[in-house]
Scaffold this active site. Structure first.
Site, PDB file in Angstrom:
ATOM      1  CB  SER B 145      -0.933  -0.045   1.216  1.00 20.01           C
ATOM      2  OG  SER B 145      -2.001   0.840   1.047  1.00 20.01           O
ATOM      3  CG  ASP B 311      -6.403  -3.684  -3.626  1.00 17.78           C
ATOM      4  OD1 ASP B 311      -7.195  -2.746  -3.431  1.00 17.78           O
ATOM      5  OD2 ASP B 311      -5.176  -3.593  -3.409  1.00 17.78           O
ATOM      6  CG  HIS B 344      -5.783  -2.142   0.027  1.00 16.38           C
ATOM      7  ND1 HIS B 344      -4.807  -2.131  -0.952  1.00 16.38           N
ATOM      8  CD2 HIS B 344      -5.288  -1.399   1.043  1.00 16.38           C
ATOM      9  CE1 HIS B 344      -3.781  -1.397  -0.532  1.00 16.38           C
ATOM     10  NE2 HIS B 344      -4.053  -0.952   0.666  1.00 16.38           N
TER      11      HIS B 344
END
Lengths: 195, 363
Positions: B145, B311, B344
């Site tokens: 991320s 995601d 995610h």
């Protein structure tokens, strides 16, 4: 190292050490691993199957998950000494355009495919009257990934149309080399092309 | 809020993308394993937006295990018996590194006087830490991320500092949708009457409601619909019938409220503003003449990108975009889209295929 498939073994032995190789449709990375281990080759791969890519990456191989039909467009001209397309040409949407890409990205290109003109295939169609299911083309017509069957003769013709020079060719039947009458006798063909 | 981490006081001012520099900055960090004599076994882990340096040790505020304890440790995919793992709290955050809650030169918290920072500024801080630890070249830099953005930024701007670059569930730029969700969170914080234009540190109440709403909104983006449906569906919480009011009737509401309130206990609202801003400004191509491939020209590092099919915050197309650029630059790159149901957040959860990829790529 487990024994490579005969077409891959022929390709591996023809590749010069220390070169850069892109294997398109590299599967579980057998050729890449062999080249890296025995010839210090900078070996890269493209493979559509995520499970195969995961196994390649877990071995430390540089493999990108992608569709050979579209992924090649990102690679720079002559970025590799060799491109390899083993038993994937017949699954490409446009084998002719694929060949252009192989010769654009690689200085030389290896292409291997099952030969649809092999006598077993001819026999199955002629005497059975049905789409052949043979040792080299083992899957029924409705579930095969092969969408463009090709013969040795067809491929030579395509190479000529594409101004590709055939540097070398290898033919196999029953995992052994075949010499002479390749279009009839070869189950698998391997070509090395340049332009 | 600082924990028990080691802290490096930077002697040189930290230059910032927005102009100016940050004086006397501190970087708080944790390390695991032993640095080899030749310094060759160091791995830098970069944390996500609301993460911190407690990657494989107990969090001093929450008492919970580290955020990647399943990945980092003896015999784990990132094996601390072999590698020296460093994880630092980014500049702008609130777990010991200098951020808006830190004291400025006048002895009062910076609050909104803290300069707006970028992902590259965070990485400048991390590089200064590596210098301080005597680590010239990393065996690998790894991030998920926002951590993946830092890993990409390090590879692009300090190309000699890492041999391997592993980027998980990340992107080279924030999309309009990403920015939109962050703006929602920032507006929630700033609309809280307790925010006081950021000058709330001496106040009795802090902008906890706004920060909780920001966290709730963000948390939704971290999950997939499949994960939310599987976990909660339309189930009611501790009741058999709807209340016909605005209590948390549904389990999913109760869960989000819990996530939001838990977050306010460990995170500074102004840090949330600054870090989300840094992520929104991130555009690696823009930093390199508009062409992402330029960011990686001539790189000798090996790259691996991993995305997850569920995601939707940083979908596979974002990773593929980076992979295309790396291919165009002739870099050695691997890429795999892993199948996982958690959205995610998959990079933080139990996805055995990720373990295999991380281990294989690092070794």
């Amino acid at each position: 190292m487990s024994a490579l498939r005969p077409d891959l073994a022929a390709i591996a032995s023809a590749i010069e050490p220390g070169t850069r190789v892109l294997d398109i449709g590299c599967g579980d990375g057998a050729l890449l691993a062999e080249l890296r281990a025995t010839k210090s080759v900078d070996a890269r791969g493209i493979e559509i199957d995520g499970g195969c890519v995961e196994r390649c990456v877990a071995q430390g191989l540089s493999v990108v998950q992608g569709d050979a039909d579209s992924a090649l467009a990102d690679y720079p001209d002559k970025g590799f000494d060799y491109t390899v397309l083993s038993q994937t040409l017949q699954t490409a949407r446009r084998p002719d355009l694929m060949l252009d890409q192989l010769l654009r990205v690689g200085k030389q290109a290896f292409v291997s495919f099952p030969n649809f003109a092999h006598w077993r295939t001819r026999g199955a169609l002629m005497f059975g009257g049905r789409m052949p299911v043979t040792r080299s083309i083992p899957v029924s017509w409705y579930e095969t990934q092969n969408i463009h069957h090709v013969t040795v003769k067809d491929f030579r013709e395509l190479a000529r149309e594409k101004d590709a020079r055939i540097e070398h060719e290898w033919f196999f039947a029953n995992e052994k080399p075949v010499s002479g009458a390749a279009n009839l006798r070869a189950e698998f063909a391997v070509f090395l092309l340049s332009r | 809020m600082a924990g028990a981490s080691q802290v490096l006081q930077l002697t040189d001012p930290l230059p910032l993308d927005g102009g100016g520099e940050l004086h006397g900055a501190e970087i708080a960090f944790e390390t695991y394993g032993t640095l080899a004599g030749d310094g060759s076994n160091a791995i830098l882990l970069c944390h996500a937006l609301t993460g911190d340096q407690y990657v494989a040790s107990t969090h001093p505020v929450t008492g919970k295990p580290g955020w990647w304890e399943r990945m980092v440790g003896p015999g784990k995919p990132i094996d601390t018996d072999r590698y020296f793992v460093v994880c630092a709290n980014v500049v702008g955050s609130c777990m010991g590194s200098t951020g808006p809650a830190s004291e400025a030169l006048d002895g009062k918290p910076y609050a909104m006087r803290f300069p707006v920072i970028t992902i590259r500024d965070m990485v400048r801080g991390l590089v200064a830490l590596l210098d301080g630890l005597g680590i010239e070249k990393l065996h690998a830099v790894v991030g998920g991320s926002m951590g993946g953005m830092q890993a990409l930024s390090l590879a692009a701007n300090w190309p000699d500092r890492a041999e391997r670059v592993l980027v998980i569930a990340s992107t080279s730029r924030h999309s309009a949708q990403n920015i939109a969700f962050h703006e929602l969170g920032r507006q929630a914080v700033m609309a809280d009457p307790n925010w006081h234009q950021g000058d709330y540190y001496a106040q009795e109440s802090q902008p906890d409601s706004g920060l909780a709403v920001a966290r709730m909104a963000a948390h939704i983006t971290y999950l997939s619909e499949e994960a939310l449906t599987g976990k909660f569906g339309r189930n009611l919480q501790d009741r058999d019938t709807k209340s016909f009011g605005f209590d948390a009737d549904f389990q999913v509401e109760s869960y989000l409220r819990y996530q939001g309130s838990g977050f306010t206990r460990r995170f500074d609202a102004n840090s949330y503003l600054y870090i989300t801003r840094a992520m929104d400004y991130f555009d690696l191509a823009e930093e390199h003449g508009g062409k992402l491939a330029n960011a990686f020209a001539g790189t000798e590092a090996r790259f691996c990108l991993v995305s997850f099919d569920s995601d939707w915050l940083y979908p596979t197309a974002e990773s593929r975009h980076v992979v295309h650029a790396l291919n165009a630059a002739g870099a050695a790159v691997s890429f795999v889209e892993l199948s996982a149901p958690h959205g995610h957040d998959s990079f933080l959860l139990d996805v055995p295929a990720l373990d295999r990829v991380v281990k294989g790529f690092i070794e």
